[in-house]
Scaffold this motif. Structure first.
Motif, PDB file in Angstrom:
ATOM      1  N   PRO A   1      -7.392   9.010   2.260  1.00 58.80           N
ATOM      2  CA  PRO A   1      -6.413  10.081   2.464  1.00 58.80           C
ATOM      3  C   PRO A   1      -5.282   9.693   3.403  1.00 58.80           C
ATOM      4  CG  PRO A   1      -8.470  10.559   3.622  1.00 58.80           C
ATOM      5  CD  PRO A   1      -8.740   9.368   2.755  1.00 58.80           C
ATOM      6  N   ALA A   2      -5.504   8.646   4.195  1.00 55.46           N
ATOM      7  CA  ALA A   2      -4.467   8.211   5.128  1.00 55.46           C
ATOM      8  C   ALA A   2      -3.406   7.341   4.445  1.00 55.46           C
ATOM      9  CB  ALA A   2      -5.090   7.454   6.294  1.00 55.46           C
ATOM     10  N   ARG A   3      -3.719   6.848   3.249  1.00 55.94           N
ATOM     11  CA  ARG A   3      -2.740   5.988   2.555  1.00 55.94           C
ATOM     12  C   ARG A   3      -1.776   6.890   1.773  1.00 55.94           C
ATOM     13  NH1 ARG A   3      -1.710   2.897  -2.222  1.00 55.94           N
ATOM     14  NH2 ARG A   3      -3.383   3.966  -3.336  1.00 55.94           N
ATOM     15  N   ARG A   4      -0.615   7.117   2.353  1.00 51.67           N
ATOM     16  CA  ARG A   4       0.353   8.021   1.748  1.00 51.67           C
ATOM     17  C   ARG A   4       1.354   7.221   0.929  1.00 51.67           C
ATOM     18  NH1 ARG A   4      -2.228  12.334   1.518  1.00 51.67           N
ATOM     19  NH2 ARG A   4      -0.265  13.364   0.958  1.00 51.67           N
ATOM     20  N   PHE A   5       0.901   6.728  -0.220  1.00 48.95           N
ATOM     21  CA  PHE A   5       1.807   5.963  -1.082  1.00 48.95           C
ATOM     22  C   PHE A   5       2.906   6.873  -1.628  1.00 48.95           C
ATOM     23  CE2 PHE A   5      -1.719   7.311  -3.837  1.00 48.95           C
ATOM     24  CZ  PHE A   5      -1.048   7.910  -4.894  1.00 48.95           C
ATOM     25  N   ILE A   6       4.025   6.273  -1.964  1.00 47.84           N
ATOM     26  CA  ILE A   6       5.156   7.047  -2.487  1.00 47.84           C
ATOM     27  C   ILE A   6       4.751   7.718  -3.798  1.00 47.84           C
ATOM     28  CG2 ILE A   6       7.507   6.889  -3.412  1.00 47.84           C
ATOM     29  CD1 ILE A   6       7.946   4.548  -1.443  1.00 47.84           C
ATOM     30  N   GLY A   7       4.963   9.008  -3.874  1.00 47.51           N
ATOM     31  CA  GLY A   7       4.591   9.786  -5.046  1.00 47.51           C
ATOM     32  C   GLY A   7       3.285  10.525  -4.901  1.00 47.51           C
ATOM     33  N   ARG A   8       2.483  10.190  -3.872  1.00 51.98           N
ATOM     34  CA  ARG A   8       1.160  10.826  -3.730  1.00 51.98           C
ATOM     35  C   ARG A   8       1.276  12.334  -3.534  1.00 51.98           C
ATOM     36  NH1 ARG A   8      -4.214   8.761  -0.695  1.00 51.98           N
ATOM     37  NH2 ARG A   8      -5.435  10.684  -0.949  1.00 51.98           N
ATOM     38  N   GLU A   9       2.168  12.748  -2.682  1.00 49.90           N
ATOM     39  CA  GLU A   9       2.314  14.180  -2.424  1.00 49.90           C
ATOM     40  C   GLU A   9       2.665  14.922  -3.710  1.00 49.90           C
ATOM     41  OE1 GLU A   9       4.947  17.241   0.373  1.00 49.90           O
ATOM     42  OE2 GLU A   9       4.956  15.086   0.770  1.00 49.90           O
ATOM     43  N   ALA A  10       3.540  14.352  -4.509  1.00 50.86           N
ATOM     44  CA  ALA A  10       3.916  14.992  -5.770  1.00 50.86           C
ATOM     45  C   ALA A  10       2.724  15.092  -6.712  1.00 50.86           C
ATOM     46  CB  ALA A  10       5.055  14.218  -6.434  1.00 50.86           C
ATOM     47  N   LEU A  11       1.906  14.041  -6.767  1.00 52.10           N
ATOM     48  CA  LEU A  11       0.728  14.064  -7.637  1.00 52.10           C
ATOM     49  C   LEU A  11      -0.271  15.109  -7.161  1.00 52.10           C
ATOM     50  CD1 LEU A  11       0.004  10.276  -8.332  1.00 52.10           C
ATOM     51  CD2 LEU A  11       1.484  11.852  -9.588  1.00 52.10           C
ATOM     52  N   GLU A  12      -0.466  15.206  -5.854  1.00 54.00           N
ATOM     53  CA  GLU A  12      -1.412  16.174  -5.322  1.00 54.00           C
ATOM     54  C   GLU A  12      -0.943  17.601  -5.569  1.00 54.00           C
ATOM     55  OE1 GLU A  12      -3.395  13.537  -1.720  1.00 54.00           O
ATOM     56  OE2 GLU A  12      -1.607  14.753  -1.304  1.00 54.00           O
ATOM     57  N   GLN A  13       0.349  17.822  -5.487  1.00 56.25           N
ATOM     58  CA  GLN A  13       0.893  19.152  -5.741  1.00 56.25           C
ATOM     59  C   GLN A  13       0.845  19.496  -7.223  1.00 56.25           C
ATOM     60  OE1 GLN A  13       4.815  19.088  -3.995  1.00 56.25           O
ATOM     61  NE2 GLN A  13       4.050  19.384  -1.900  1.00 56.25           N
ATOM     62  N   ALA A  14       1.006  18.482  -8.064  1.00 56.82           N
ATOM     63  CA  ALA A  14       1.016  18.722  -9.513  1.00 56.82           C
ATOM     64  C   ALA A  14      -0.354  19.144 -10.017  1.00 56.82           C
ATOM     65  CB  ALA A  14       1.493  17.475 -10.248  1.00 56.82           C
TER      66      ALA A  14
ATOM     67  N   GLN B   1       0.829  -1.209   0.000  1.00 58.79           N
ATOM     68  CA  GLN B   1       0.000   0.000   0.000  1.00 58.79           C
ATOM     69  C   GLN B   1       0.860   1.255   0.000  1.00 58.79           C
ATOM     70  OE1 GLN B   1      -2.700  -1.194   3.389  1.00 58.79           O
ATOM     71  NE2 GLN B   1      -4.239  -0.389   1.968  1.00 58.79           N
ATOM     72  N   ARG B   2       2.005   1.188   0.573  1.00 58.38           N
ATOM     73  CA  ARG B   2       2.954   2.305   0.564  1.00 58.38           C
ATOM     74  C   ARG B   2       3.699   2.377  -0.771  1.00 58.38           C
ATOM     75  NH1 ARG B   2       4.852   7.278   1.462  1.00 58.38           N
ATOM     76  NH2 ARG B   2       7.039   7.356   2.106  1.00 58.38           N
ATOM     77  N   LEU B   3       3.989   1.218  -1.347  1.00 60.65           N
ATOM     78  CA  LEU B   3       4.840   1.139  -2.534  1.00 60.65           C
ATOM     79  C   LEU B   3       4.106   1.500  -3.813  1.00 60.65           C
ATOM     80  CD1 LEU B   3       7.797   0.051  -3.282  1.00 60.65           C
ATOM     81  CD2 LEU B   3       6.601  -2.047  -3.954  1.00 60.65           C
TER      82      LEU B   3
END
Length: 371
Positions: A265-278, A70-72
Motif C-alpha cells: 500500500p505504500a507503493r504509490r505508482f502513477i495511476g494507482r489512485e485512479a485505479l482504486e477510485q475506479a 516502482q513509481r513509474l
C-alpha cells in the motif's frame, strides 16, 4: 510510401529478399516475404525470425533507478530479485490509462533496461524524463538508438540460435523463460517473445545485426513479417497497444489486471489512485470464436445478452482455421456465452472462449497439436 520513414539496420536485407514493406509507426517494416500463412506456420512448427529493431531500448541507471521504476510502473520491479529477470508491465497515466506496455529487465539495483513500443517510444521517454525531473529521482534515461533487435521464435529456436552462434550457448543456453543475459559486453539475449512460442529476443549493436540475420537464414530460419507477428500474437492472446488498449483504457478493461501489483500500500505508482477510485469496471476483456464463415475485425460491434461491446483485434486464425478476436464487452459476459458479432454488415454467431487461443502450437484446452 513516404521517403522520411525510418529504416532499421536490416532494411536493405528486407528489400533484397523481396519483402513487402509497409509503414508501421513511422518505420519501413516488412509485412511479409511472400506467404504470411507460411511464415506463421513456420513459427508454430519450426522457427522464424523477426526484425523488431523499430522497438526502442531505454536504459535506466542511477542510485534511484529502482524506486523510480516502482513509481513509474504498475507492476512492482521489487519482485525481480535475480539478475537478468524480466517483467511485463504497464506504464499508466494519472487517470490509470495505459500509456504503454513494456518489458523491464533487472541487471543491478542501479542498472535496468526497458523495451518499449515503437509508436510510443519518444512520448514514453519524455514522460519518464518529466516524472524523474518533477519528482527529483536521481536517474539517467538513455534511448539506445544504436541497437537492433532480432526475435527468433518457435520450438526449434534454441537449436538454430546455438547453431548460428555456438559461442553464446555457454552464457545463454540455460536461460529460463523471462530471463536475459549478456553473452558479451554488447549483446543481450532474452528468452522472451510475442508469439506464444519458445524463443529469444537478441538486442545487439546495429553493426552486428545483418551478420546474425544472414547466419540464422543459413541455419534454416524463415524470415517473417509483421502480418505473421500479428496473427501469432493474437492466437497467443497478447495485446497490441493502440489497438487493444491505449491511454484511455484501464488495465482491467484490457485483461491486464494481473500486471498491476497492489500488494504494497505504500507503493504509490502513477495511476494507482485512479485505479482504486475506479473500482470494479463495467467492461471486461474476452476472447471470441466465430461460429460462422467470416472474419471478425477491429472495431466490429458485439451484441451480448448484457449489452453491446466491440472487437479490439480480430483475424482468421491460421492455426485453428476459424476467426478469433479479442473484445471489450460488459463484465457480466463470461466464457461459454453466445454472442453476435457484426461482420461486413451481417450479424454472425460467436462464443466467448478462454484465452490464449493457442499455446505452444496447440489449441488451448486440447492435447493435440492444432492444425
Amino acid at each position: 510510401m513516404t521517403q522520411d520513414l525510418k529504416r532499421t539496420p536490416l532494411y536493405f536485407l528486407h528489400v533484397q529478399a523481396g519483402a513487402r514493406l509497409t509503414d508501421f509507426a513511422g518505420w519501413h517494416m516488412p509485412l511479409s516475404y511472400g506467404s504470411q500463412l507460411d511464415e506463421h506456420r513456420a513459427v508454430r512448427a519450426k522457427v522464424g525470425m523477426f526484425d523488431v529493431s523499430h522497438m526502442r531500448v531505454i536504459d535506466v541507471q542511477g542510485s534511484q533507478a529502482k524506486p523510480f521504476l516502482q513509481r513509474l510502473l504498475a507492476n512492482d520491479v521489487a519482485r525481480l530479485r535475480t539478475v537478468g529477470r524480466a517483467q511485463y508491465s504497464c506504464m499508466l497515466n494519472r487517470r490509470g490509462g495505459v500509456l504503454d506496455d513494456l518489458l523491464v529487465y533487472f541487471f543491478a539495483s542501479d542498472e535496468w533496461r526497458l523495451v518499449v513500443n515503437a509508436a510510443n517510444a519518444q512520448d514514453d521517454l519524455e514522460w519518464m524524463r518529466s516524472v524523474a525531473a518533477d519528482e527529483n529521482f536521481d536517474v539517467a534515461l538513455t534511448m539506445r538508438e544504436e541497437l537492433a533487435i532480432i526475435a527468433v521464435q518457435g520450438p526449434q529456436a534454441p537449436r538454430v540460435l546455438w547453431q548460428a552462434r555456438p559461442a553464446w550457448k555457454a552464457a545463454a543456453g540455460e536461460l529460463k523463460r523471462f530471463t536475459a543475459t549478456f553473452v558479451d559486453e554488447v549483446v543481450m539475449v532474452a528468452r522472451t517473445g510475442y508469439t506464444g512460442e519458445d524463443g529469444y529476443e537478441i538486442i545487439l549493436p546495429a553493426s552486428l545485426a545483418a551478420a546474425l540475420w544472414n547466419d540464422l537464414a543459413q541455419a534454416g530460419v524463415a524470415p517473417c513479417g509483421l502480418a505473421a507477428r500479428d496473427t501469432l500474437r493474437l492466437e497467443a492472446g497478447l495485446n497490441l497497444h493502440g489497438q487493444d488498449m491505449d491511454d484511455s483504457v484501464l488495465p482491467s478493461q484490457a485483461g491486464l489486471s494481473w500486471t498491476v501489483n497492489l500488494d504494497d500500500p505504500a507503493r504509490r505508482f502513477i495511476g494507482r489512485e485512479a485505479l482504486e477510485q475506479a473500482g470494479e469496471q463495467a467492461l471486461a476483456f474476452v476472447g471470441l470464436r466465430l461460429l460462422d464463415r467470416g472474419v471478425m475485425r477491429s472495431g466490429a460491434a458485439v451484441q451480448t445478452a448484457s449489452g453491446r461491446g466491440v472487437v479490439t483485434s480480430g483475424t482468421l486464425s491460421p492455426t485453428l482455421g476459424v476467426s478469433i478476436a479479442m473484445a471489450r464487452v460488459p463484465r457480466a459476459v463470461s466464457v461459454g456465452d453466445a454472442v453476435q458479432v457484426e461482420v461486413r454488415g451481417k450479424w454472425m454467431p460467436a462464443e466467448v472462449v478462454q484465452m490464449p487461443f493457442v499455446r505452444s502450437g496447440t489449441a488451448a484446452g486440447s492435447d493435440n497439436p492444432a492444425t
